[in-house]
Write an enzyme that holds these catalytic residues in place. Sequence first.
Site, short mmCIF file in Angstrom:
data_model
loop_
_atom_site.label_atom_id
_atom_site.label_comp_id
_atom_site.label_asym_id
_atom_site.label_seq_id
_atom_site.Cartn_x
_atom_site.Cartn_y
_atom_site.Cartn_z
N ASP A 1 -10.41 19.67 -19.89
CA ASP A 1 -9.02 19.25 -20.05
C ASP A 1 -9.04 17.93 -20.84
O ASP A 1 -10.06 17.25 -20.86
CB ASP A 1 -8.40 19.06 -18.66
CG ASP A 1 -6.90 18.84 -18.72
OD1 ASP A 1 -6.30 19.19 -19.75
OD2 ASP A 1 -6.34 18.32 -17.75
N ASP B 1 -7.33 19.75 -13.22
CA ASP B 1 -6.80 18.92 -12.13
C ASP B 1 -5.53 19.51 -11.52
O ASP B 1 -5.17 19.16 -10.41
CB ASP B 1 -6.51 17.50 -12.63
CG ASP B 1 -5.58 17.48 -13.85
OD1 ASP B 1 -5.07 18.56 -14.23
OD2 ASP B 1 -5.36 16.39 -14.41
N ASP C 1 -4.72 25.04 -13.18
CA ASP C 1 -6.14 25.17 -13.52
C ASP C 1 -6.93 25.97 -12.47
O ASP C 1 -8.05 26.40 -12.75
CB ASP C 1 -6.78 23.78 -13.66
CG ASP C 1 -6.18 22.99 -14.80
OD1 ASP C 1 -5.89 23.60 -15.84
OD2 ASP C 1 -5.99 21.78 -14.65
#
Length: 1060
Positions: free
Chosen positions: A382, A730, A734
Site C-alpha cells: 500500500d 491496513d 485489504d
Amino acid sequence: MGKGGQDYGKWEAVSLKPAGETFSAWAREISECEKRYGTSRSAGLKSDEVDRIRMVHGLNELEKHEGPSIWRLILDQFNDTLVRILLAAAVISFVLAWYDGEEGGEMEITAFVEPLVIFLILIVNAIVGVWQENNAEKALEALKEIQSEHAAVIRDGKKIPNLPAKELVPGDIVELKVGDKVPADMRVVEMISSTLRLEQGSLTGESEAVNKTTKAVSEDADIQGKRCMVFAGTTVVNGNCLCLVTQTGMETEIGKVHMQIQVASQSEEDTPLKKKLNEFGEALTMIIGLVCALVWLINVKYFLSWEFVDGWPRNFKFSFEKCTYYFEIAVALAVAAIPEGLPAVITTCLSLGTRKMSQKNALVRKLPSVETLGCTTVICSDKTGTLTTNQMAVTKLVAMGSTPGNLRAFKVNGTTYSPRDGQIHDWPVGRMDANLQMIAKVSAVCNDAGIVQAEHKFLAHGMPTEAALKVLVEKMGLPEGSHVPASTNELLGCCQWWNQNDHRIATLEFDRDRKSMGVIVSSHSGTNSLLVKGAVESLLERSSKIQLLDGSVVHLDHHARDAILLALHEMSSSALRCLGFAYKEELADFETYDGSEDHPAHKLLLNPSNYSSIESDLTFVGLVGLRDPPRQEVYQAIEDCRAAGIRVMVITGDNKNTAEAICREIGVFRPNEDISAKSLTGKEFMELRDRKMHLRQSGGLLFSRAEPRHKQEIVRLLKEDGEVVAMTGDGVNDAPALKLADIGIAMGIAGTEVAKEASDMVLADDNFNTIVAAVGEGRSIYNNMKAFIRYMISSNIGEVASIFLTAALGIPEGLIPVQLLWVNLVTDGPPATALGFNPPDKDIMKKPPRRSDDSLISAWILFRYLVIGLYVGIATVGVFIIWYIHESFLGIDLSGDGHSLVTYSQLANWGQCQSWMNFTASPFTAGTQVFNFDSNPCDYFQSGKVKAMTLSLSVLVAIEMFNSLNALSEDGSLLSMPPWVNPWLLLAMSVSFGLHFLILYVPFLAQVFGIVPLSFNEWLLVLAVAFPVILIDEVLKFIGRCTSRHRGLERRRLRKSKAE
C-alpha cells in the site's frame, strides 16, 4: 442474517427490478431513489412495510460462518504423512510390547516408553495445530465490531433516535452527524450542513476524508467515485445529512469484504516449507517401506525354512517368535528413519525467528510465515502509511516578492507532525517580512487542527492538512522582537501567539462550492479582518489585490496572476496538494462585529450562501504545497529489494498522479522512466485482455484507485504464476487480499483490527523498511533451518544404515527403538536448535529469492549424507563387533572388563548358539554390575550385549555431535567457519553430551534405556571411531566447492559466448 440477495425482487411493496439486476442508486436522482424504495425524506417507511422488507433482506448484520468442528480440526492434524508413519509405528510398538509382556509373564515399563513418547509427540503436535487454526477465523469476528450498533431513523414521520442498527432495512431514512459510524450502505438525499465529509480510507484506501454530495454520479463509477454514497463502517468527520438505506447486511460493501475473507480463508495453501516436508514425508514412506521389506527378505531364512522334495518346497517350519523379533527390527527401522524431533526443532527455530523479528518491529502472528518470508518474490505494498508517513507535511512555501509577478519559493523539510522535524531552507530567522507574517497568521488562526505528543510520536487532531500548516507556523517562528510567553504550550507556541494577537470571533465553514474556509478575527488594535485559506484558483478568482514583501498592497494584474498560476501548475505536477492564503481588512458589515448574535451582521453568517460574497475582493498573500511525504528510509529499502531480486508493486486507493510522483521519488520507477505501461488504475488493469502478461513485466508496477477486488485479482494471478506474494494493508478493504496472499502484512498503528486478524504479520511501525528487514531475517532463518534439517536427516540416514547393516550381517540388535527415540528427540534436539542461531550470510540480500519449489536437499547434498550415513552405520555396527571379537583396537585395550571374545562367524550366527558344543561365556563387569552367564551361555548374545549396545549408542551420539559442526555451513570448511562462530552450538553439544552421561551413569535411567557405564578406554574407542566423520565431510565439502566453482565458470563462459 443477511440473505445476500438471492430473493432480490420478491419485495412487492417496493417496485424492485427482477433478480439479477441491481439498482444503481448513486447514478439516480433522489426522487427516483425514493420512488424505487417506496419512501420519502420527510416520513420514511411505514412500520407495516418494514417487516415485509425484512422478510426479504434479513437483518442488517453480517452472516456467521460456522467453522470446522473441534473434532474435524483434531482429525486434520493427522492428515500428514510423517504423522501417519509415526502413528503406525507407535500402534505397532504398543501391540508388540503388550504381546511380549503377555508371553513373558511380565510387562516392563521400558517396552512402553517408545509408543508412549510417540503418542505424546502426536498429542502436543495436534494441540498446537488446533490452537493455530482456531485463531485463523478471528478476522470475521473483528469485522463485525466495525458495524454501527445504533442509528437515528425516520419512520412513520417520526424520528427514532436509537434504533438498533441491525433492524434497518432498505428504504429507511437515517440521519447522520459528526462522529457517527455509518450503519449501512446509503444514498445521501439531503444535506443539513453545508458540507459533509467522511473518513472511508479503511474501506477504499483514500488517504484523506472525502467530501460527499447529493448529486448523482456515473453508473460505472468506482467505489471512490461514488460521492453521493456513504458506506457501512465508515465515519462522519464533518457535517450532518439525511440518507436513504440502499443495502444492508451481506449486500453492503463491508458484507462483500466479509464474504471475500471467507472465500480467501478457504483457499489458503500450505507454506513452501510445509509442502517440502510433505514431499519429504512421502518419499520417506516409500524408502522405509522398501528398506523394511528388504530387511525381512534378508532375514526370512531365520523364521521361515523348508525342504525341497521332488523339486517342490515341503516341510515348512515357521518361528513366530523370530518373525516377531524381525518385525520389531522393522519397527525400529521406521523409528530410526523418522526425524521425530524435526517438528519440535522447526517450531523452536521459527519461534526464535519471531523474537528476532519482533525486535525489528515485525510481529509474526503465524509461525510458518517466518519461513515463507524468505522466498518472497513480490511485495505488493500500500502507499499511504507504508511507503509514506501518513502525515501531511508542507514541502514548499511560495510567497510574494518585492514586485508583482516576482515570487519567492522556500523548500520545507520534515515528514512528521513534529515541529522540530526539519527546517525551512534560506529562511530569514527572526526577520520575517510583512508578507511572510501574514502567511503565518492565516495558517495559524484560520485553522481548527491541533497536535499532541503521545510518547515519542506526534499525532494530529483534526484535518491532516491543517495540522501540517500549524507545523509550518512553528518552523517559521515569530516576528522580530516577539517571544512565546512562558505559560504557553511549547509544542505549538507560535500558533498560540498568533491566536492571542488575533482572536477569532466567527468562522465561515469550508464548502465544496467556494472551496475555502474563512475566519473573522479581532486584533489587539480593535480592528476586524477576514483571513481565508483554500484552493488557489478559487481564491485568485475572488482576489483583486496582492500583498508584496514589504506589506504594501497592489493591484492583482494578469502578469502577477500568471506567475502564481505557473507556480501552482509546477507544484501540482509534482503531486503536491496546494492551498492559497488571502485576507481582507475592509469588512463593511463586520467592522464592528464582536461575535454577538444580536449584531445585525450575524444573520449573514447563518446562511452559507452568503460566504462567497463576504470572501470577495480579497488580498492574495501566498501559497503552500503539501503532501503525504515518503518515509526517508524507503528509497534504500526499495534498492535492497531490487538487489535481492524482489519486485515491488504499489497498490493504492489514491489518485494516479500523486501515486506516480511518490513512486518515482522512492525508486519504484526511475526518474525519467516511461511508465505508461506500468502505471494503471485498478479499472484499467481489469479491462486488460492478458493481465498475467502485464504482471510479468520486470521492475516496479503501480495500481492506483484500486478496489478490494482488484487487489485480490492481482494476488491471485501472481500466485498462479508461481510467485510468492507478500501483501501489505491496513484497511477493511485489504483483509481479503491479506488472507489470500502467501504473507499478509498488516499495519500496527494505522491498521484496523480486521486487517490485523487476517494477516500473518503485523508491522509495529507501519514501515516498508521493516518488511525488507523481515525478508532478510526470513532468508537467514530458512538457511539455518536447512542446516538443521540436513543435520537431522543425515543422522537418521546413519541410524537406518546401522539397523540395516545389523539385519544384513545377522548380528544381534545393536540399537533398540527407545534408544533411537532418545537420540532423535533429546540428544539431537539441542544442536539442531542451536543451528538456528547461525549468523546470517553477509550477502543474504544480494542473492535472488529461492524458488518456492526449491528442494531442501539437492542431489549432491543427498549423496554427501548417504556417504556420512553409511559411515555412521559402519561405525555403530563396527564398534559393536569390535567389542565382541577384539581384545584391543587402535592400541586401545578393551579387555579390562573381563568379557569373552568370540569369532565373527559365531557372532553372525548367534541364533544357532544352542547347537554349539562346549560354548561358554565369562562373566564381565560394567560399572558396579556383574553379568554372569553360567545358567545360559547363549544369553551372552542377548542380555550380554548391553556393553556393546552402549558403545554403539555412544558412538552414534558422538558422531552426531561432530556432524552438527559439519552442518554449520553447507559447503564452507570448518577452517573458514570455525565452531565458535556459533557459541550456542558448542553449548548445545555440551548439553547433549551431558544428557547422554545422565542416562549412562544414573542407574534407574540406565536400566530404562538398557545401557551400562563405560570405562575411560571405552570412551577413547568411542571418540576414535566417531571423529573421522568430520574428515570425511571436509573432503566432500572440498569436492562440492570445486564442482560449484567449475559450474560457475562454465555458466559465465556460456553467457559470454551467447553475448558474442
